[in-house]
Design an enzyme around this catalytic site. Sequence first.
Site, PDB file in Angstrom:
ATOM      1  N   MET A 168       0.945  -1.203  -0.020  1.00  0.00           N
ATOM      2  CA  MET A 168      -0.168   0.012  -0.133  1.00  0.00           C
ATOM      3  C   MET A 168       1.013   1.234  -0.151  1.00  0.00           C
ATOM      4  O   MET A 168       1.902   1.220   0.551  1.00  0.00           O
ATOM      5  CB  MET A 168      -0.872   0.087   1.183  1.00  0.00           C
ATOM      6  CG  MET A 168      -1.796  -1.158   1.468  1.00  0.00           C
ATOM      7  SD  MET A 168      -3.040  -1.399   0.033  1.00  0.00           S
ATOM      8  CE  MET A 168      -4.218  -2.468   0.830  1.00  0.00           C
ATOM      9  N   GLY A 192      -2.660  -6.242  -5.171  1.00  0.00           N
ATOM     10  CA  GLY A 192      -2.346  -4.856  -5.018  1.00  0.00           C
ATOM     11  C   GLY A 192      -3.059  -4.114  -3.979  1.00  0.00           C
ATOM     12  O   GLY A 192      -3.661  -4.549  -3.187  1.00  0.00           O
ATOM     13  N   CYS A 193      -3.135  -2.749  -4.082  1.00  0.00           N
ATOM     14  CA  CYS A 193      -3.843  -2.189  -3.108  1.00  0.00           C
ATOM     15  C   CYS A 193      -5.293  -2.052  -3.370  1.00  0.00           C
ATOM     16  O   CYS A 193      -5.796  -2.332  -4.487  1.00  0.00           O
ATOM     17  CB  CYS A 193      -3.309  -0.500  -2.944  1.00  0.00           C
ATOM     18  SG  CYS A 193      -3.468   0.469  -4.230  1.00  0.00           S
ATOM     19  N   GLY A 194      -6.403  -1.586  -2.751  1.00  0.00           N
ATOM     20  CA  GLY A 194      -7.836  -1.733  -2.750  1.00  0.00           C
ATOM     21  C   GLY A 194      -8.203  -3.208  -2.322  1.00  0.00           C
ATOM     22  O   GLY A 194      -8.139  -3.465  -1.148  1.00  0.00           O
ATOM     23  N   LEU A 195      -8.875  -3.764  -3.348  1.00  0.00           N
ATOM     24  CA  LEU A 195      -9.564  -5.108  -2.717  1.00  0.00           C
ATOM     25  C   LEU A 195      -8.261  -6.280  -2.957  1.00  0.00           C
ATOM     26  O   LEU A 195      -8.221  -6.975  -4.007  1.00  0.00           O
ATOM     27  CB  LEU A 195     -10.591  -5.507  -3.861  1.00  0.00           C
ATOM     28  CG  LEU A 195     -11.922  -4.554  -3.576  1.00  0.00           C
ATOM     29  CD1 LEU A 195     -12.935  -4.705  -4.799  1.00  0.00           C
ATOM     30  CD2 LEU A 195     -12.501  -4.378  -2.332  1.00  0.00           C
TER      31      LEU A 195
END
Length: 275
Positions: free
Chosen positions: A45, A110-113
């Site tokens: 993140m 990756g970032c997010g979900l």
Amino acid sequence: MQVFQPQTAVREIVCRKGTVSSGVRAVPEEVPIALSYGGSTQAVMMGTPSDLADFAVGFSLTEGIIASAAEIEKIEVVEEPKGIDVQITLVEHKEDALRQRRRHMAGPVGCGLCGIESIEQAIRPVPQLGTVDITLTGQQVAAAIGALNDAQPLHGETHAVHGAAFFVPGCGLVAVREDVGRHNALDKLIGAVTAQGIKGAEGAVVVTSRVSVEMVQKAAILGAPILIAISAPTALAIRTAEDAGMTLVALARGADFEVFTRADRINTGAMSHVA
């Protein structure tokens, strides 16, 4: 080795009201933060390098990696030249479960979900909060928003970070966390509230950002029956809050706010009702 700080001072040229001057401004740091389990990175993140143990706990809970903070044996924050590796050691059966989960993942995260490999996982079921018995007055909603505005030292210096807080009736804000990322700020808050032994059912989550579905999902995992936001919600966030039995209050500015779901938990009292 570099020691990362939440903010730094930079030189600038200021053009304002027809004049030009030089100055110095505080800006928040934004660094890659890796969240690693058993020596393998689960997600990276971009975030503010502060309250990283809280971040580790909150992220682990909201991503379904653990069911309780007791399933984390150790958290070690390792600074590297270009970022930070938050190394999380889980109890043995959770380490095994996570290894199995990784084997079935279709691609990198990756970032997010993070770690999501299907539409069904993205629109995951949320805990049911419909039976949680708590109410706030309109004055308490306004007080929670006002208190959060005053409890963000990093935002006060930089005007460039999000805040997330937990409001308990009769106590006020019991925890506040900040980050350049709104999801990160909420994860940090969830970690902080969990560390204090506070139950989500005791109060309301308050955030300075818009309300996306992920924000509703994270607040529901904490067990918070009320989510209050300064900005607007998405349609999916409203539907998800409705399904969870969560009270969603948004566009809260001063004494003004809008209630989108489960309005029965907000006691508007002497406010005038108009058609």
